[in-house]
Write a protein that holds these residues in place. Structure first.
Motif, short mmCIF file in Angstrom:
data_model
loop_
_atom_site.label_atom_id
_atom_site.label_comp_id
_atom_site.label_asym_id
_atom_site.label_seq_id
_atom_site.Cartn_x
_atom_site.Cartn_y
_atom_site.Cartn_z
N GLY A 97 0.78 -1.23 0.00
CA GLY A 97 0.00 0.00 0.00
C GLY A 97 0.81 1.28 0.00
O GLY A 97 0.25 2.37 -0.09
N SER A 98 2.14 1.15 0.07
CA SER A 98 2.98 2.36 0.10
C SER A 98 3.20 2.95 -1.29
O SER A 98 3.63 4.09 -1.42
CB SER A 98 4.33 2.06 0.75
N VAL A 99 2.91 2.17 -2.36
CA VAL A 99 3.08 2.69 -3.71
C VAL A 99 1.81 3.41 -4.13
O VAL A 99 0.73 3.20 -3.55
CB VAL A 99 3.43 1.57 -4.71
N ASN A 100 1.90 4.27 -5.16
CA ASN A 100 0.74 5.08 -5.54
C ASN A 100 -0.37 4.22 -6.15
O ASN A 100 -0.17 3.06 -6.52
CB ASN A 100 1.15 6.21 -6.49
N LYS A 101 -1.56 4.80 -6.23
CA LYS A 101 -2.75 4.07 -6.66
C LYS A 101 -2.58 3.49 -8.05
O LYS A 101 -3.01 2.34 -8.31
CB LYS A 101 -3.96 5.01 -6.62
N GLU A 102 -1.99 4.25 -8.96
CA GLU A 102 -1.82 3.77 -10.34
C GLU A 102 -0.90 2.55 -10.38
O GLU A 102 -1.17 1.60 -11.12
CB GLU A 102 -1.27 4.89 -11.22
N LYS A 103 0.15 2.56 -9.59
CA LYS A 103 1.04 1.41 -9.51
C LYS A 103 0.31 0.22 -8.90
O LYS A 103 0.49 -0.93 -9.34
CB LYS A 103 2.28 1.76 -8.69
N GLN A 104 -0.52 0.47 -7.88
CA GLN A 104 -1.30 -0.60 -7.27
C GLN A 104 -2.24 -1.24 -8.29
O GLN A 104 -2.43 -2.46 -8.28
CB GLN A 104 -2.09 -0.07 -6.08
N ASN A 105 -2.82 -0.43 -9.17
CA ASN A 105 -3.70 -0.97 -10.21
C ASN A 105 -2.96 -1.99 -11.06
O ASN A 105 -3.47 -3.08 -11.36
CB ASN A 105 -4.22 0.14 -11.10
N PHE A 106 -1.75 -1.63 -11.48
CA PHE A 106 -0.95 -2.54 -12.31
C PHE A 106 -0.60 -3.81 -11.53
O PHE A 106 -0.67 -4.92 -12.05
CB PHE A 106 0.32 -1.84 -12.79
N LEU A 107 -0.22 -3.63 -10.26
CA LEU A 107 0.18 -4.78 -9.44
C LEU A 107 -0.99 -5.74 -9.24
O LEU A 107 -0.81 -6.97 -9.27
CB LEU A 107 0.69 -4.30 -8.09
N LYS A 108 -2.19 -5.20 -9.03
CA LYS A 108 -3.36 -6.07 -8.86
C LYS A 108 -3.58 -6.93 -10.11
O LYS A 108 -3.87 -8.13 -10.01
CB LYS A 108 -4.60 -5.22 -8.60
N LEU A 109 -3.44 -6.32 -11.27
CA LEU A 109 -3.64 -7.06 -12.51
C LEU A 109 -2.47 -8.02 -12.77
O LEU A 109 -2.67 -9.10 -13.35
CB LEU A 109 -3.81 -6.09 -13.68
N HIS A 110 -1.28 -7.64 -12.35
CA HIS A 110 -0.11 -8.53 -12.48
C HIS A 110 -0.36 -9.81 -11.68
O HIS A 110 -0.16 -10.93 -12.20
CB HIS A 110 1.13 -7.80 -11.97
N GLU A 111 -0.79 -9.67 -10.44
CA GLU A 111 -1.05 -10.85 -9.61
C GLU A 111 -2.24 -11.63 -10.15
O GLU A 111 -2.26 -12.87 -10.08
CB GLU A 111 -1.28 -10.44 -8.16
N THR A 112 -3.22 -10.94 -10.71
CA THR A 112 -4.34 -11.62 -11.34
C THR A 112 -3.86 -12.47 -12.51
O THR A 112 -4.37 -13.58 -12.73
CB THR A 112 -5.38 -10.59 -11.84
N GLY A 113 -2.87 -11.96 -13.23
CA GLY A 113 -2.30 -12.72 -14.34
C GLY A 113 -1.70 -14.04 -13.88
O GLY A 113 -1.89 -15.08 -14.53
N HIS A 114 -0.99 -14.02 -12.76
CA HIS A 114 -0.43 -15.27 -12.22
C HIS A 114 -1.54 -16.28 -11.95
O HIS A 114 -1.35 -17.49 -12.12
CB HIS A 114 0.32 -14.98 -10.92
N ASN A 115 -2.69 -15.78 -11.53
CA ASN A 115 -3.81 -16.67 -11.19
C ASN A 115 -4.56 -17.14 -12.43
O ASN A 115 -5.03 -18.28 -12.48
CB ASN A 115 -4.77 -15.93 -10.25
#
Length: 313
Positions: A97-115
């Motif tokens: 949660g320390s990174v900005n919202k836009e970076k969090q958006n990408f990270l959420k989709l990145h982890e979704t990709g692994h799944n």
């Protein structure tokens, strides 16, 4: 130091990833919705965001009280190396949660990709069950696939490219359109170049730092050329560090400024024909982005290329 490749895939690998994204965007009814509805995309993948992230300092402290300081140090060391974690058994995603919202958006989709990528999900379950580690080459491939998955999902496949194509080429275009999609400047510039029909490239530098010898220096972090740039000019070669005497220095915004004015430079193509490029810069607290594109063909007998700037065959 220039970062290693984090997104190159074979045509077959790309098709596999893209098909998974298209299926998920269809399930989540995400097409045309801005910003891209990340929560709906994750819900369609049957994933939840952890209410209390593993990155939360309180969670780490409770872990330390239960398992000891040595265990805390080990966990902290592991977490410090990543910004997102997928719990494949709980279908839960943990994001820093320390990174900005836009970076969090990408990270959420990145982890979704692994799944969502079947070959990854099955192997990750086996790895977590057996407490094993992926081979480095497999791990790197999985990260590249997840990065591409996140990019295609965040920018809704070609939707971002279609929107940006309606405006004249320039550095403000991906910034403005990227914000509508919920994307960071970094991700927006890379997507803008990757799908662009022009011979263009984005150069990513670390923020300039003072230097006693040169006045300042800025390390080259990444170079992303468009397919047309690669076809006509090959790869782009730069020194690892940009200093005031570099041809690229004039594109770094002056102190206190967010952007530099468009300026020109020259570059030879594979056939030794010299082309005029227009470039301009944009800076954030962490990076400088230099966007360049081919404009005109020049008389090669009148151009002298600056040292340290060239195309590679």
């Amino acid at each position: 130091m220039i970062k290693p490749d984090d997104s190159s895939l074979t045509a077959e690998q790309y098709t596999t990833v893209r098909n998974s994204v298209i299926d998920l965007l269809n399930k989540s009814d995400a097409w045309g919705r801005l910003p891209t509805p990340i929560d709906d995309v994750m819900a369609a993948a049957k994933l939840k965001l952890a209410p209390i992230s593993a990155f939360d300092e309180g969670v780490i402290e409770r872990y330390a009280r239960k398992f000891g300081l040595a265990a805390k140090t080990l966990v902290k060391s592991a977490i410090d190396k990543v910004l997102g974690i997928l719990d494949v058994h709980g279908n839960i995603v943990h994001i820093d949660g320390s990174v900005n919202k836009e970076k969090q958006n990408f990270l959420k989709l990145h982890e979704t990709g692994h799944n969502e990528l079947p070959h990854q999900r099955g192997l990750f379950r086996w790895v977590q069950d057996c407490k094993k580690m992926l081979e480095p080459d497999i791990s790197e491939l999985f990260e590249r696939e997840a990065n591409i998955f996140a990019s295609i999902a965040l920018f809704q496949d070609g939707h971002f490219a279609k929107v940006t194509a309606d405006s004249p080429f320039g550095i403000k275009v991906p910034l403005a359109v990227g914000r509508k999609f919920g994307a960071s400047a970094y991700a927006s510039f890379r997507e803008y170049v990757r799908r662009n029909e022009k011979a263009c490239a984005i150069i990513v530098l670390n923020a300039p730092t003072p230097c006693n010898i040169h006045g300042f220096k800025s390390d080259v972090r990444r170079i992303d050329p468009s397919p047309e740039f690669v076809r006509r000019f090959g790869g782009l070669v730069l020194p690892e560090t940009i200093t005031p005497d570099s041809v690229m220095a004039k594109f770094i915004p002056a102190t206190g400024k967010r952007m530099s004015r468009p300026n020109t430079l020259a570059l030879e193509d594979r056939n030794k024909v010299v082309h005029e490029f227009v470039a301009e810069g944009f800076c954030t607290p962490f990076n400088v982005f230099i966007l360049m594109h081919a404009k005109l063909t020049l008389n090669k007998t009148t151009i002298i290329m600056p040292a340290g700037f060239k195309a590679s065959a």
